[in-house]
Scaffold this motif. Structure first.
Motif, short mmCIF file in Angstrom:
data_model
loop_
_atom_site.label_atom_id
_atom_site.label_comp_id
_atom_site.label_asym_id
_atom_site.label_seq_id
_atom_site.Cartn_x
_atom_site.Cartn_y
_atom_site.Cartn_z
N ARG A 258 33.29 -24.77 4.60
CA ARG A 258 33.21 -23.31 4.68
C ARG A 258 32.24 -22.76 3.62
NH1 ARG A 258 39.13 -20.98 4.37
NH2 ARG A 258 37.90 -19.05 4.33
N THR A 262 28.89 -20.63 4.35
CA THR A 262 28.66 -19.32 3.74
C THR A 262 27.31 -19.27 3.03
OG1 THR A 262 31.05 -19.06 3.42
CG2 THR A 262 29.63 -17.59 2.16
N ASP A 284 29.66 -9.30 0.63
CA ASP A 284 30.81 -9.97 1.25
C ASP A 284 30.69 -11.50 1.14
OD1 ASP A 284 31.91 -7.57 2.03
OD2 ASP A 284 30.92 -7.59 4.00
N GLN A 287 31.20 -12.76 -2.48
CA GLN A 287 32.62 -12.75 -2.83
C GLN A 287 33.36 -13.91 -2.16
OE1 GLN A 287 34.34 -8.93 -1.91
NE2 GLN A 287 33.06 -7.81 -3.40
N GLN A 288 32.99 -14.18 -0.90
CA GLN A 288 33.61 -15.30 -0.19
C GLN A 288 33.26 -16.62 -0.86
OE1 GLN A 288 33.03 -15.16 4.03
NE2 GLN A 288 33.83 -17.21 4.38
N SER A 291 35.39 -16.98 -3.94
CA SER A 291 36.77 -17.27 -3.56
C SER A 291 36.94 -18.74 -3.16
CB SER A 291 37.20 -16.37 -2.40
OG SER A 291 38.50 -16.71 -1.95
#
Length: 308
Positions: A258, A262, A284, A287-288, A291
């Motif tokens: 993932r 991204t 976005d 930030q992903q 995370s």
């Protein structure tokens, strides 16, 4: 069979066993009173329970060649009958009671002479990881092996077999013995030992399973039975010992995939291309990314249940 021939035959058993061959001619080795039977007397003499009385007051007190020759004649004539053991109970540390069987003196002698033969057959093939009731093995050797070998161990499986001695299946036990022993008279002798029954509170009881705790031959029979489990576990361990590194943690692999996806979307955004999920802004995606990195720091990259 003379003493010298008997000694050579006994000494050759281990070599044949290591080659994986079945061993025959064992019963005739019982016919020489000068070799195995004398060793039997030596082995049992120092046992504190040697003169403990059973149901017939037949103890090891009074060992002689006349007694041995009489036992040999009965064995060869198929007229020897094992007596039921006298069962008593001894306290365990947890407050419960452990049944203990006390065989007759003659039965102890016959059990011991068979035990010596079984030891010659199985000691050479028992795994080095087995430490219970074996020559030159003990809790101390088990601890030393753990200290020297268990480096970087991540997990350990511990289990106990409840009522193991009392629940050994007789037919399975005999089938296991037949894998290494090509002598029906020895197999029959062990079978008769197992089926002798026991006396408790002056009442005879049959033994449908198990080996008597307290019987001279019981420890080696238990180890022969457990050797099947040892081999099963050894083969299972070998299936894990593949490659030179641990397998990847599946959860970590998903997060890593993932994260790479991204990063790919960020690269497309910077080039002004829409790509996958065009409605995501750069903020976005950043930030992903943060995370996902935070989640990956909380778990192992490699599977901790996979051996090196």
């Amino acid at each position: 069979m003379c003493a010298e021939t008997t000694i050579k035959a006994v000494e050759s058993i281990a070599k044949v066993s290591r080659k994986g061959k079945r061993i025959n001619g064992l019963f005739r080795l019982l016919g020489n009173p000068e070799v195995l039977w004398k060793q039997t007397d030596i082995n049992l003499y120092t046992n504190k329970g040697a003169v403990t009385k059973d149901t017939t007051s037949n103890t090891l007190d009074g060992f002689s060649m006349d007694r041995v020759n009489h036992l040999i004649r009965l064995l060869y004539a198929k007229e020897y009958h094992f007596k039921p053991v006298r069962r008593t109970c001894i306290p365990k540390k947890n407050g419960k009671w452990r049944p203990l069987g006390i065989p007759t003196g003659d039965d102890k002698l016959v059990q011991e002479v068979v035990r010596i033969l079984l030891e010659q057959i199985y000691e050479p093939v028992f795994l080095r990881n087995s430490h219970g009731v074996r020559p030159q093995k003990s809790c101390h050797t088990a601890l030393m092996q753990a200290k020297n070998q268990w480096n970087g161990v991540k997990w350990i499986i511990e289990f106990a077999i409840k009522g193991f001695f009392d629940n050994i299946d007789h037919q399975n036990m005999l089938k296991i013995l037949e894998k290494k022993i090509d002598d029906k008279r020895i197999i029959t002798l062990v079978h008769l030992m197992l089926k002798a029954g026991y006396v408790q509170d002056w009442k005879w009881n049959p033994t449908h399973s198990g080996t008597p705790q307290g019987g001279v031959i019981s420890p080696i029979l238990a180890n022969v039975y457990l050797h099947e489990l040892d081999m099963f576990m050894e083969n299972m361990i070998n299936t894990f010992h593949k490659g030179n590194q641990r397998a990847s943690n599946p959860e970590y692999v998903v997060l890593k995939s993932r994260l790479e996806s991204t990063r790919g979307m960020i690269h497309l955004k910077k080039q002004g291309k829409k790509g996958y999920k065009p409605y995501f802004t750069l903020d976005d995606l950043y930030q992903q990314t943060q995370s996902l990195r935070a989640q990956m720091r909380t778990i192992h990259a490699k599977d901790q249940f996979d051996t090196d």
